[in-house]
Design a protein around this motif. Sequence first.
Motif, PDB file in Angstrom:
ATOM      1  N   MET A   1       0.849  -1.184   0.000  1.00  0.00           N
ATOM      2  CA  MET A   1       0.000   0.000   0.000  1.00  0.00           C
ATOM      3  C   MET A   1       0.890   1.242   0.000  1.00  0.00           C
ATOM      4  SD  MET A   1      -3.145   1.096   2.485  1.00  0.00           S
ATOM      5  CE  MET A   1      -4.140  -0.212   1.844  1.00  0.00           C
ATOM      6  N   THR A   2       0.515   2.218  -0.792  1.00  0.00           N
ATOM      7  CA  THR A   2       1.257   3.465  -0.902  1.00  0.00           C
ATOM      8  C   THR A   2       1.161   4.269   0.390  1.00  0.00           C
ATOM      9  OG1 THR A   2       0.722   3.545  -3.252  1.00  0.00           O
ATOM     10  CG2 THR A   2       1.501   5.578  -2.259  1.00  0.00           C
ATOM     11  N   SER A   3       2.271   4.857   0.793  1.00  0.00           N
ATOM     12  CA  SER A   3       2.304   5.734   1.961  1.00  0.00           C
ATOM     13  C   SER A   3       3.112   6.972   1.581  1.00  0.00           C
ATOM     14  CB  SER A   3       2.955   5.010   3.136  1.00  0.00           C
ATOM     15  OG  SER A   3       3.035   5.852   4.261  1.00  0.00           O
ATOM     16  N   ARG A   4       2.592   8.138   1.918  1.00  0.00           N
ATOM     17  CA  ARG A   4       3.261   9.407   1.632  1.00  0.00           C
ATOM     18  C   ARG A   4       3.117  10.324   2.851  1.00  0.00           C
ATOM     19  NH1 ARG A   4       0.841   8.455  -3.648  1.00  0.00           N
ATOM     20  NH2 ARG A   4       2.433   8.598  -5.252  1.00  0.00           N
ATOM     21  N   THR A   5       4.053  11.265   2.958  1.00  0.00           N
ATOM     22  CA  THR A   5       3.981  12.245   4.036  1.00  0.00           C
ATOM     23  C   THR A   5       3.984  13.648   3.451  1.00  0.00           C
ATOM     24  OG1 THR A   5       5.143  10.765   5.554  1.00  0.00           O
ATOM     25  CG2 THR A   5       5.059  13.092   6.159  1.00  0.00           C
ATOM     26  N   ALA A   6       2.983  14.428   3.808  1.00  0.00           N
ATOM     27  CA  ALA A   6       2.918  15.846   3.469  1.00  0.00           C
ATOM     28  C   ALA A   6       3.443  16.611   4.674  1.00  0.00           C
ATOM     29  CB  ALA A   6       1.481  16.256   3.166  1.00  0.00           C
ATOM     30  N   SER A   7       4.113  17.730   4.415  1.00  0.00           N
ATOM     31  CA  SER A   7       4.717  18.485   5.498  1.00  0.00           C
ATOM     32  C   SER A   7       4.675  19.979   5.201  1.00  0.00           C
ATOM     33  CB  SER A   7       6.180  18.043   5.661  1.00  0.00           C
ATOM     34  OG  SER A   7       6.860  18.838   6.595  1.00  0.00           O
ATOM     35  N   CYS A   8       4.667  20.762   6.264  1.00  0.00           N
ATOM     36  CA  CYS A   8       4.828  22.201   6.117  1.00  0.00           C
ATOM     37  C   CYS A   8       6.301  22.496   5.813  1.00  0.00           C
ATOM     38  CB  CYS A   8       4.373  22.920   7.391  1.00  0.00           C
ATOM     39  SG  CYS A   8       5.373  22.565   8.852  1.00  0.00           S
ATOM     40  N   SER A   9       6.628  23.748   5.600  1.00  0.00           N
ATOM     41  CA  SER A   9       8.002  24.128   5.249  1.00  0.00           C
ATOM     42  C   SER A   9       9.005  23.833   6.360  1.00  0.00           C
ATOM     43  CB  SER A   9       8.058  25.610   4.898  1.00  0.00           C
ATOM     44  OG  SER A   9       7.279  25.874   3.763  1.00  0.00           O
ATOM     45  N   CYS A  10       8.608  24.014   7.611  1.00  0.00           N
ATOM     46  CA  CYS A  10       9.546  23.785   8.715  1.00  0.00           C
ATOM     47  C   CYS A  10       9.499  22.358   9.254  1.00  0.00           C
ATOM     48  CB  CYS A  10       9.313  24.801   9.837  1.00  0.00           C
ATOM     49  SG  CYS A  10       7.811  24.558  10.814  1.00  0.00           S
ATOM     50  N   GLY A  11       8.531  21.547   8.815  1.00  0.00           N
ATOM     51  CA  GLY A  11       8.443  20.145   9.224  1.00  0.00           C
ATOM     52  C   GLY A  11       7.685  19.892  10.510  1.00  0.00           C
ATOM     53  N   GLN A  12       7.172  20.925  11.151  1.00  0.00           N
ATOM     54  CA  GLN A  12       6.474  20.784  12.427  1.00  0.00           C
ATOM     55  C   GLN A  12       5.115  20.114  12.270  1.00  0.00           C
ATOM     56  OE1 GLN A  12       3.541  21.531  15.172  1.00  0.00           O
ATOM     57  NE2 GLN A  12       3.524  22.973  13.479  1.00  0.00           N
ATOM     58  N   LEU A  13       4.406  20.384  11.170  1.00  0.00           N
ATOM     59  CA  LEU A  13       3.061  19.846  10.925  1.00  0.00           C
ATOM     60  C   LEU A  13       3.136  18.876   9.755  1.00  0.00           C
ATOM     61  CD1 LEU A  13      -0.022  19.908  11.480  1.00  0.00           C
ATOM     62  CD2 LEU A  13      -0.142  21.885   9.915  1.00  0.00           C
ATOM     63  N   THR A  14       2.651  17.650   9.968  1.00  0.00           N
ATOM     64  CA  THR A  14       2.684  16.639   8.907  1.00  0.00           C
ATOM     65  C   THR A  14       1.337  15.934   8.787  1.00  0.00           C
ATOM     66  OG1 THR A  14       3.464  14.869  10.375  1.00  0.00           O
ATOM     67  CG2 THR A  14       5.161  16.174   9.236  1.00  0.00           C
ATOM     68  N   ALA A  15       1.127  15.355   7.622  1.00  0.00           N
ATOM     69  CA  ALA A  15      -0.033  14.498   7.373  1.00  0.00           C
ATOM     70  C   ALA A  15       0.479  13.255   6.657  1.00  0.00           C
ATOM     71  CB  ALA A  15      -1.074  15.223   6.528  1.00  0.00           C
ATOM     72  N   GLN A  16       0.395  12.127   7.327  1.00  0.00           N
ATOM     73  CA  GLN A  16       0.799  10.838   6.755  1.00  0.00           C
ATOM     74  C   GLN A  16      -0.439  10.223   6.108  1.00  0.00           C
ATOM     75  OE1 GLN A  16       3.949   9.286   7.061  1.00  0.00           O
ATOM     76  NE2 GLN A  16       3.202   7.639   5.760  1.00  0.00           N
ATOM     77  N   VAL A  17      -0.333   9.850   4.825  1.00  0.00           N
ATOM     78  CA  VAL A  17      -1.469   9.250   4.128  1.00  0.00           C
ATOM     79  C   VAL A  17      -1.116   7.840   3.691  1.00  0.00           C
ATOM     80  CG1 VAL A  17      -2.321  11.490   3.333  1.00  0.00           C
ATOM     81  CG2 VAL A  17      -0.832  10.150   1.840  1.00  0.00           C
ATOM     82  N   THR A  18      -2.126   6.978   3.679  1.00  0.00           N
ATOM     83  CA  THR A  18      -1.954   5.630   3.151  1.00  0.00           C
ATOM     84  C   THR A  18      -2.968   5.418   2.036  1.00  0.00           C
ATOM     85  OG1 THR A  18      -3.435   4.733   4.837  1.00  0.00           O
ATOM     86  CG2 THR A  18      -1.082   4.651   5.314  1.00  0.00           C
ATOM     87  N   GLY A  19      -2.567   4.655   1.049  1.00  0.00           N
ATOM     88  CA  GLY A  19      -3.440   4.391  -0.081  1.00  0.00           C
ATOM     89  C   GLY A  19      -3.361   5.509  -1.104  1.00  0.00           C
ATOM     90  N   ASP A  20      -4.073   5.308  -2.184  1.00  0.00           N
ATOM     91  CA  ASP A  20      -4.098   6.291  -3.257  1.00  0.00           C
ATOM     92  C   ASP A  20      -5.208   7.308  -3.012  1.00  0.00           C
ATOM     93  OD1 ASP A  20      -2.003   5.104  -4.711  1.00  0.00           O
ATOM     94  OD2 ASP A  20      -3.389   3.631  -5.563  1.00  0.00           O
TER      95      ASP A  20
END
Length: 131
Positions: A1-20
């Motif tokens: 299963m695909t996993s990706r991480t979205a992040s703000c510019s400084c890395g403090q706030l993230t959103a980890q997503v799974t799947g498409d």
Amino acid sequence: MTSRTASCSCGQLTAQVTGDPVRISICHCLACQRRTGSVFGEQARYPRENVTVSGEATEYTRAGDDGPGARFHFCPRCGATVYYELLGLEGFLGIPVGAFADPNFPSPTISVYEERMHKWVAPPPGAEHIF
């Protein structure tokens, strides 16, 4: 299963997503242009249960041109939007594609508010066009 991480510019706030994502779209509305500082916003929509957020966020709710609008969550330190809630579509979260910083992210399949699209922009071939 695909996993990706979205992040703000400084890395403090993230959103980890799974799947498409269930939808990848570009929006040419003036509000998205102002929010992103670019000529359009690109976002991937995920089922809420496929997104894990970590870090501190500040929120801003914006009414939509059509529909109830969105609640944007951004980093209080660097200001980058990492995810947003689609009001009226509570089962989903939108993630700005740029927050993934992944040049291999799949292309958008939908282009909306094209009446406000900058004349030099060309949506991907085969994308659904909504004016």
